[in-house]
Design a protein around this motif. Structure first.
Motif, PDB file in Angstrom:
ATOM      1  N   ASP A   1     -24.775 -57.848  31.925  1.00 55.62           N
ATOM      2  CA  ASP A   1     -23.449 -57.295  32.177  1.00 55.62           C
ATOM      3  C   ASP A   1     -23.177 -57.122  33.670  1.00 55.62           C
ATOM      4  O   ASP A   1     -22.042 -57.283  34.123  1.00 55.62           O
ATOM      5  CB  ASP A   1     -23.297 -55.944  31.468  1.00 55.62           C
TER       6      ASP A   1
ATOM      7  N   GLY B   1     -24.759 -61.102  35.340  1.00 52.59           N
ATOM      8  CA  GLY B   1     -24.368 -62.361  34.721  1.00 52.59           C
ATOM      9  C   GLY B   1     -25.495 -63.347  34.528  1.00 52.59           C
ATOM     10  O   GLY B   1     -25.332 -64.540  34.751  1.00 52.59           O
TER      11      GLY B   1
ATOM     12  N   HIS C   1     -22.286 -63.272  30.640  1.00 53.94           N
ATOM     13  CA  HIS C   1     -21.023 -63.666  31.226  1.00 53.94           C
ATOM     14  C   HIS C   1     -21.271 -64.291  32.593  1.00 53.94           C
ATOM     15  O   HIS C   1     -21.861 -63.678  33.469  1.00 53.94           O
ATOM     16  CB  HIS C   1     -20.096 -62.460  31.359  1.00 53.94           C
TER      17      HIS C   1
ATOM     18  N   PRO D   1     -19.410 -65.735  35.844  1.00 53.46           N
ATOM     19  CA  PRO D   1     -18.112 -65.851  36.502  1.00 53.46           C
ATOM     20  C   PRO D   1     -17.887 -67.249  37.048  1.00 53.46           C
ATOM     21  O   PRO D   1     -18.830 -67.999  37.323  1.00 53.46           O
ATOM     22  CB  PRO D   1     -18.194 -64.809  37.625  1.00 53.46           C
TER      23      PRO D   1
ATOM     24  N   PRO E   1     -14.807 -64.291  24.459  1.00 51.43           N
ATOM     25  CA  PRO E   1     -14.242 -63.198  25.270  1.00 51.43           C
ATOM     26  C   PRO E   1     -14.242 -61.884  24.503  1.00 51.43           C
ATOM     27  O   PRO E   1     -14.050 -61.850  23.285  1.00 51.43           O
ATOM     28  CB  PRO E   1     -12.823 -63.683  25.574  1.00 51.43           C
TER      29      PRO E   1
ATOM     30  N   ASP F   1     -14.603 -56.107  27.287  1.00 53.15           N
ATOM     31  CA  ASP F   1     -15.260 -55.927  28.582  1.00 53.15           C
ATOM     32  C   ASP F   1     -15.130 -57.163  29.462  1.00 53.15           C
ATOM     33  O   ASP F   1     -15.042 -57.052  30.685  1.00 53.15           O
ATOM     34  CB  ASP F   1     -16.735 -55.600  28.387  1.00 53.15           C
ATOM     35  N   HIS F   2     -15.140 -58.336  28.858  1.00 52.80           N
ATOM     36  CA  HIS F   2     -15.054 -59.593  29.598  1.00 52.80           C
ATOM     37  C   HIS F   2     -13.964 -60.458  28.975  1.00 52.80           C
ATOM     38  O   HIS F   2     -14.239 -61.452  28.305  1.00 52.80           O
ATOM     39  CB  HIS F   2     -16.395 -60.324  29.587  1.00 52.80           C
TER      40      HIS F   2
ATOM     41  N   TRP G   1     -11.996 -62.581  30.258  1.00 53.79           N
ATOM     42  CA  TRP G   1     -11.810 -63.915  30.837  1.00 53.79           C
ATOM     43  C   TRP G   1     -13.059 -64.778  30.684  1.00 53.79           C
ATOM     44  O   TRP G   1     -13.121 -65.873  31.274  1.00 53.79           O
ATOM     45  CB  TRP G   1     -11.437 -63.794  32.312  1.00 53.79           C
ATOM     46  N   ALA G   2     -14.032 -64.325  29.930  1.00 52.74           N
ATOM     47  CA  ALA G   2     -15.257 -65.110  29.747  1.00 52.74           C
ATOM     48  C   ALA G   2     -14.927 -66.435  29.067  1.00 52.74           C
ATOM     49  O   ALA G   2     -14.186 -66.496  28.092  1.00 52.74           O
ATOM     50  CB  ALA G   2     -16.265 -64.322  28.911  1.00 52.74           C
TER      51      ALA G   2
ATOM     52  N   GLU H   1     -10.294 -67.349  34.899  1.00 51.84           N
ATOM     53  CA  GLU H   1     -10.931 -66.184  35.516  1.00 51.84           C
ATOM     54  C   GLU H   1     -10.882 -66.272  37.035  1.00 51.84           C
ATOM     55  O   GLU H   1     -10.775 -65.262  37.734  1.00 51.84           O
ATOM     56  CB  GLU H   1     -12.372 -66.051  35.044  1.00 51.84           C
TER      57      GLU H   1
END
Length: 466
Positions: A137, A140, A147, A149, A172, A175-176, A178-179, A184
């Motif tokens: 988290d 990454g 996840h 980025p 997605p 919490d994420h 745009w995963a 993103e």
């Protein structure tokens, strides 16, 4: 002849010339009654040196000893203290009799640190899965579901020549959100509305052109990024920027949504009973250009793609299992838009990977961080015309739509024209395989590919990625 131990010659026992007896012992040995016991030793006034001491003293009287170095004796006295690391050493601590006293050791700060680190390592060893999750988290990495980025991308300055690169497919979550999406790395909201350098065009000065470009930016922000509008509210700020004729057309579309008068061709709106925006960030990519329109006026082009991260609303599962809303007409009830400009309606707790029956829906003030989310991508191309005020009766502070343009969306139910976008969520997809208006019939396209113009075919296709 006297010996070395005797401080004076022994008496001659009256055998000196003249017959004198200095000791007064009358010829008797003075040491005959001497007892060499412990009391005699303790009461001795003179302590004799040992034979080795007398020998060394006699030798060193003519040849002094040489110090070989590296060794000290108790007779050398305290060693001369030097400076260590630039600090002056403290004087030795002694007791009242002059004997050195050991110093009290100061508590070493490293000892409790070592204890804390040891406990942390033990706790981490007992919970390896939790440690991997925390590391994934925050950094990454370390897990296939971590996840990752994507690189940051600047706003467009010209039409792209290639589609955005593929990214790792990831589910997605809240919490994420745009995963797994190339968006993103796109600019956030109005940061993408980079205005070109204003210059004099037609009858307008550079200052007037700059004000017109700013007016277009304000409208794009109000129509596509306002949390109240995204939450299904009335786009009052955007309507106030339109000229009277275009404003009346937009108001009519909001009041009577239909296929030919769909408000989503103007504004980005979602029914909060079905879909709720995650946070207030919208990823945007595109460009603004301008040119003279041939009548000494100005034509401004705006071509932008908007990506909205959405989570399930309180009725998402029920609507996924039932037929879609009617194609046209006013919905039975309108969701109320938030008054503070931030969409925060009741949420829906949906465990990951679990299809929750309609009867088990639990409304809540918020949702868990691992709740599955989805994205809806909207590309909108709009042309704004600014007429020459010397030839036309216009309001220079209002916008007039020019010819051309349009919009298209990805991940919204097909053939539904109630004034809202209707995204589909993976956790509810299996509940409505045959629901009307949910199956695309057109070709599969990449909604992130901005190389081509908008499609002119009246088809509802599928998206290759979201």
């Amino acid at each position: 002849m006297p010996i070395a131990e005797d401080p004076q010659p022994r008496p001659t026992e009256g055998r000196e010339p003249g017959g004198s007896d200095p000791s007064g012992a009358g010829g008797k040995d003075p040491f005959a009654d001497l007892v060499l016991d412990e009391e005699f030793v303790k009461g001795a006034a003179v302590t004799e040196q040992s034979g080795r001491t007398r020998m060394l003293a006699a030798r060193w009287k003519h040849t002094p000893p040489v110090d070989p170095g590296g060794r000290r004796s108790v007779n050398d006295g305290p060693a001369k203290a030097g400076r260590r690391f630039g600090r002056t050493p403290k004087p030795p601590v002694t007791d009242p009799w002059g004997n050195p006293r050991p110093r009290r050791r100061r508590l070493d700060w490293r000892a409790p640190l070592y204890v804390v680190l040891t406990i942390a390592v033990l706790l981490a060893a007992l919970n390896l899965d939790g440690l991997r999750s925390w590391y994934s988290d925050h950094y990454g990495g370390g897990s296939s579901n971590a996840h990752t980025p994507v690189p940051t991308v600047a706003p467009e300055t010209a039409q792209p020549t290639a589609a955005p690169p593929k990214v790792d497919e990831q589910q997605p979550t809240v919490d994420h959100p745009w995963a797994g999406s190339v968006a993103e790395g796109w600019p956030n909201g109005a940061e993408a509305f980079a205005l070109p350098d204003a210059r004099a065009t037609g009858v307008f000065s550079a200052e007037q052109v700059g004000a017109q470009l700013q007016l277009v930016k304000d409208y794009l922000t109000a129509a596509n990024l306002d949390p109240q509008v995204i939450a299904g509210g009335r786009p009052e700020a955007a309507l106030a920027l339109l000229d009277r004729e275009d404003r009346d057309r937009a108001i009519n579309a909001l009041a009577n949504p239909a296929k030919d008068t769909d408000p989503t061709t103007w504004f980005s709106r979602f029914d909060q009973r079905e879909a709720v925006q995650v946070g207030d960030t919208v990823k945007v990519q595109g460009r603004i250009t301008f040119e003279g329109d041939g009548d000494k006026g100005l034509l401004v082009h705006a071509d932008f793609s908007y990506v909205y991260a959405m989570r399930p609303g309180p009725d998402a599962a029920k609507r996924a299992a039932s037929p879609q809303p009617p194609t046209g007409g006013q919905p039975p009830t309108k969701p109320a838009a938030p008054k503070d400009g931030t969409a925060k309606p009741v949420g829906l707790l949906v465990p990951v990977g679990l299809l929750v029956p309609v009867g088990l829906l639990v409304p809540a003030a918020d949702v868990a961080g691992d709740t599955w989310t989805t994205r809806t991508i909207v590309r909108r191309v709009e042309n704004f015309r600014f007429y020459d005020p010397a030839r036309y009766r216009v309001n220079p502070k209002k916008l007039v739509f020019g010819e051309g343009g349009g919009s298209e969306s990805a991940n919204s139910s097909c053939d539904v024209y109630d004034g809202y976008y209707h995204p589909e969520f993976d956790q509810f997809a299996a509940q409505s395989p045959d629901a009307p208006g949910s199956r695309p019939t057109g070709p599969t396209t990449d909604p992130y590919d901005r190389r081509k113009d908008l499609s002119t075919r009246d088809e509802c296709g599928a998206a290759s990625r979201l």
